[in-house]
Each structure stands twice: as structure tokens, then as C-alpha cells.
Design a protein around this motif. Structure first.
Motif, PDB file in Angstrom:
ATOM      1  N   LEU A  45       1.298  -1.096   0.416  1.00 51.92           N
ATOM      2  CA  LEU A  45      -0.139  -0.145   0.181  1.00 51.92           C
ATOM      3  C   LEU A  45       0.519   1.154  -0.334  1.00 51.92           C
ATOM      4  O   LEU A  45       0.657   1.912  -0.566  1.00 51.92           O
ATOM      5  CB  LEU A  45      -0.954  -0.234   1.268  1.00 51.92           C
ATOM      6  CG  LEU A  45      -1.763   1.377   1.559  1.00 51.92           C
ATOM      7  CD1 LEU A  45      -3.381   1.167  -0.033  1.00 51.92           C
ATOM      8  CD2 LEU A  45      -2.350   1.215   2.281  1.00 51.92           C
ATOM      9  N   ALA A  46       2.149   1.358   0.862  1.00 52.86           N
ATOM     10  CA  ALA A  46       2.958   2.180   0.901  1.00 52.86           C
ATOM     11  C   ALA A  46       3.251   2.738  -0.750  1.00 52.86           C
ATOM     12  O   ALA A  46       3.014   4.229  -0.804  1.00 52.86           O
ATOM     13  CB  ALA A  46       4.470   1.910   2.140  1.00 52.86           C
TER      14      ALA A  46
ATOM     15  N   ALA B 105       3.253   6.547  -5.247  1.00 49.06           N
ATOM     16  CA  ALA B 105       2.494   6.747  -6.115  1.00 49.06           C
ATOM     17  C   ALA B 105       1.911   7.634  -7.110  1.00 49.06           C
ATOM     18  O   ALA B 105       1.887   8.376  -7.723  1.00 49.06           O
ATOM     19  CB  ALA B 105       2.332   5.422  -7.191  1.00 49.06           C
ATOM     20  N   ALA B 106       0.683   7.162  -6.451  1.00 46.59           N
ATOM     21  CA  ALA B 106      -0.475   7.847  -6.707  1.00 46.59           C
ATOM     22  C   ALA B 106      -0.063   9.269  -5.227  1.00 46.59           C
ATOM     23  O   ALA B 106      -1.230  10.280  -6.817  1.00 46.59           O
ATOM     24  CB  ALA B 106      -2.014   7.412  -5.988  1.00 46.59           C
TER      25      ALA B 106
ATOM     26  N   SER C 238       0.005  13.022   0.239  1.00 43.03           N
ATOM     27  CA  SER C 238      -1.109  13.013   1.472  1.00 43.03           C
ATOM     28  C   SER C 238      -0.238  12.085   1.786  1.00 43.03           C
ATOM     29  O   SER C 238      -0.543  12.124   2.949  1.00 43.03           O
ATOM     30  CB  SER C 238      -2.352  12.541   0.456  1.00 43.03           C
ATOM     31  OG  SER C 238      -2.088  11.471  -0.460  1.00 43.03           O
ATOM     32  N   LEU C 239       0.849  10.893   1.396  1.00 43.21           N
ATOM     33  CA  LEU C 239       1.404  10.313   2.450  1.00 43.21           C
ATOM     34  C   LEU C 239       1.940  11.053   3.719  1.00 43.21           C
ATOM     35  O   LEU C 239       1.812  10.279   4.784  1.00 43.21           O
ATOM     36  CB  LEU C 239       2.097   9.197   1.252  1.00 43.21           C
ATOM     37  CG  LEU C 239       2.368   8.231   2.332  1.00 43.21           C
ATOM     38  CD1 LEU C 239       1.970   7.014   3.419  1.00 43.21           C
ATOM     39  CD2 LEU C 239       3.392   6.892   1.465  1.00 43.21           C
TER      40      LEU C 239
ATOM     41  N   LEU D  14       0.792  -0.101   6.300  1.00 44.54           N
ATOM     42  CA  LEU D  14       1.297  -0.079   4.847  1.00 44.54           C
ATOM     43  C   LEU D  14       2.432  -0.705   4.122  1.00 44.54           C
ATOM     44  O   LEU D  14       2.018  -1.216   2.853  1.00 44.54           O
ATOM     45  CB  LEU D  14       1.871   1.378   4.923  1.00 44.54           C
ATOM     46  CG  LEU D  14       1.322   2.750   5.101  1.00 44.54           C
ATOM     47  CD1 LEU D  14       2.219   3.778   5.697  1.00 44.54           C
ATOM     48  CD2 LEU D  14       0.502   3.095   3.784  1.00 44.54           C
ATOM     49  N   SER D  15       2.205  -1.907   4.512  1.00 46.23           N
ATOM     50  CA  SER D  15       2.809  -2.922   4.286  1.00 46.23           C
ATOM     51  C   SER D  15       2.288  -3.767   3.550  1.00 46.23           C
ATOM     52  O   SER D  15       3.012  -5.124   2.872  1.00 46.23           O
ATOM     53  CB  SER D  15       4.111  -3.784   4.706  1.00 46.23           C
ATOM     54  OG  SER D  15       3.557  -4.628   5.989  1.00 46.23           O
ATOM     55  N   GLN D  16       1.460  -3.739   3.599  1.00 47.66           N
ATOM     56  CA  GLN D  16       0.039  -4.873   3.393  1.00 47.66           C
ATOM     57  C   GLN D  16      -0.249  -4.803   1.610  1.00 47.66           C
ATOM     58  O   GLN D  16       0.208  -3.500   1.245  1.00 47.66           O
ATOM     59  CB  GLN D  16      -0.989  -4.662   3.679  1.00 47.66           C
ATOM     60  CG  GLN D  16      -1.006  -5.377   5.815  1.00 47.66           C
ATOM     61  CD  GLN D  16       0.131  -6.732   5.591  1.00 47.66           C
ATOM     62  OE1 GLN D  16      -0.422  -7.793   5.318  1.00 47.66           O
ATOM     63  NE2 GLN D  16       0.458  -6.700   7.113  1.00 47.66           N
TER      64      GLN D  16
END
Length: 106
Positions: free
Chosen positions: A39-40, A45-46, A50-51, A75-77
Motif C-alpha cells: 500500500l505504501a 506513487a499516486a 497526502s501520505l 502500509l506494508s500489506q
């Protein structure tokens, strides 16, 4: 109105989950091995701003211990799995259970 908004948001998140899963499948077929994008990586990338904003908010405004074990694990999932879970939670929050017998039954 809130239920409609939650269901609409669930549909949008479900669409993002399907797109993330499709990209993972394409990369898996191309490399001949399973590929699961965290997910991170997808989020940075998007929208990297916001992250960074969410990380700063969790660390400074909420509790710093929420960031290290909880948020970093999330975030690692794989992005598709996390987005499917979020979509399910939003759908459940907007779900209205129908009464089987009518309005005035006990």
C-alpha cells in the motif's frame, strides 16, 4: 443520505482495489512470479503529499505509537487487500438491514 454516501465511497474504494489487483496480476504474469504491491508504494506513487500529511498527522496530532507498529504494518500489506477491507467496512457502515415483516412488527 449518509448511507448513500458511504455506499458510494465503498464503490469508489472497491474500484481502486480492483485496479490495484489488476496491476498486480499483470505484473505477476509478466514476471512469472507472484507480485503484491504494498500500500505504501501505491499510495506514494499516486499522491506522496497526502501520505506525508497522514504520517505527520498521526505522529504529531494523534499518538506516535500508532505510526510505528500499526500504520507501518498496514502500509506494508498488499494494496488490493487493504482497499478491499476498507471497502467492506464502508459498505457495512452504510448497510441498512431490511425488516422482513413490515414496519410495525415486534
Amino acid at each position: 443520505m449518509l448511507r448513500f454516501f458511504l455506499r458510494l465511497l465503498s464503490l469508489a474504494v472497491l474500484t481502486m482495489a480492483v485496479m490495484a489487483a489488476t496491476l498486480d496480476v499483470i505484473q505477476s504474469v509478466a514476471s512469472s512470479e507472484p507480485v503484491f504491491t504494498p500500500l505504501a508504494v501505491t499510495w506514494s506513487a499516486a499522491s506522496p503529499e497526502s501520505l506525508a500529511f497522514v504520517a505527520d498527522t498521526i505522529m504529531n496530532r494523534l499518538h506516535p505509537k500508532l505510526w510505528d507498529p500499526v500504520a507501518l504494518w498496514l502500509l506494508s500489506q498488499p494494496a488490493s487487500v487493504v482497499l478491499l477491507g476498507v471497502s467492506l467496512l464502508l459498505w457495512m457502515a452504510g448497510y441498512r438491514r431490511h425488516r422482513p415483516a413490515g414496519r410495525f412488527t415486534a
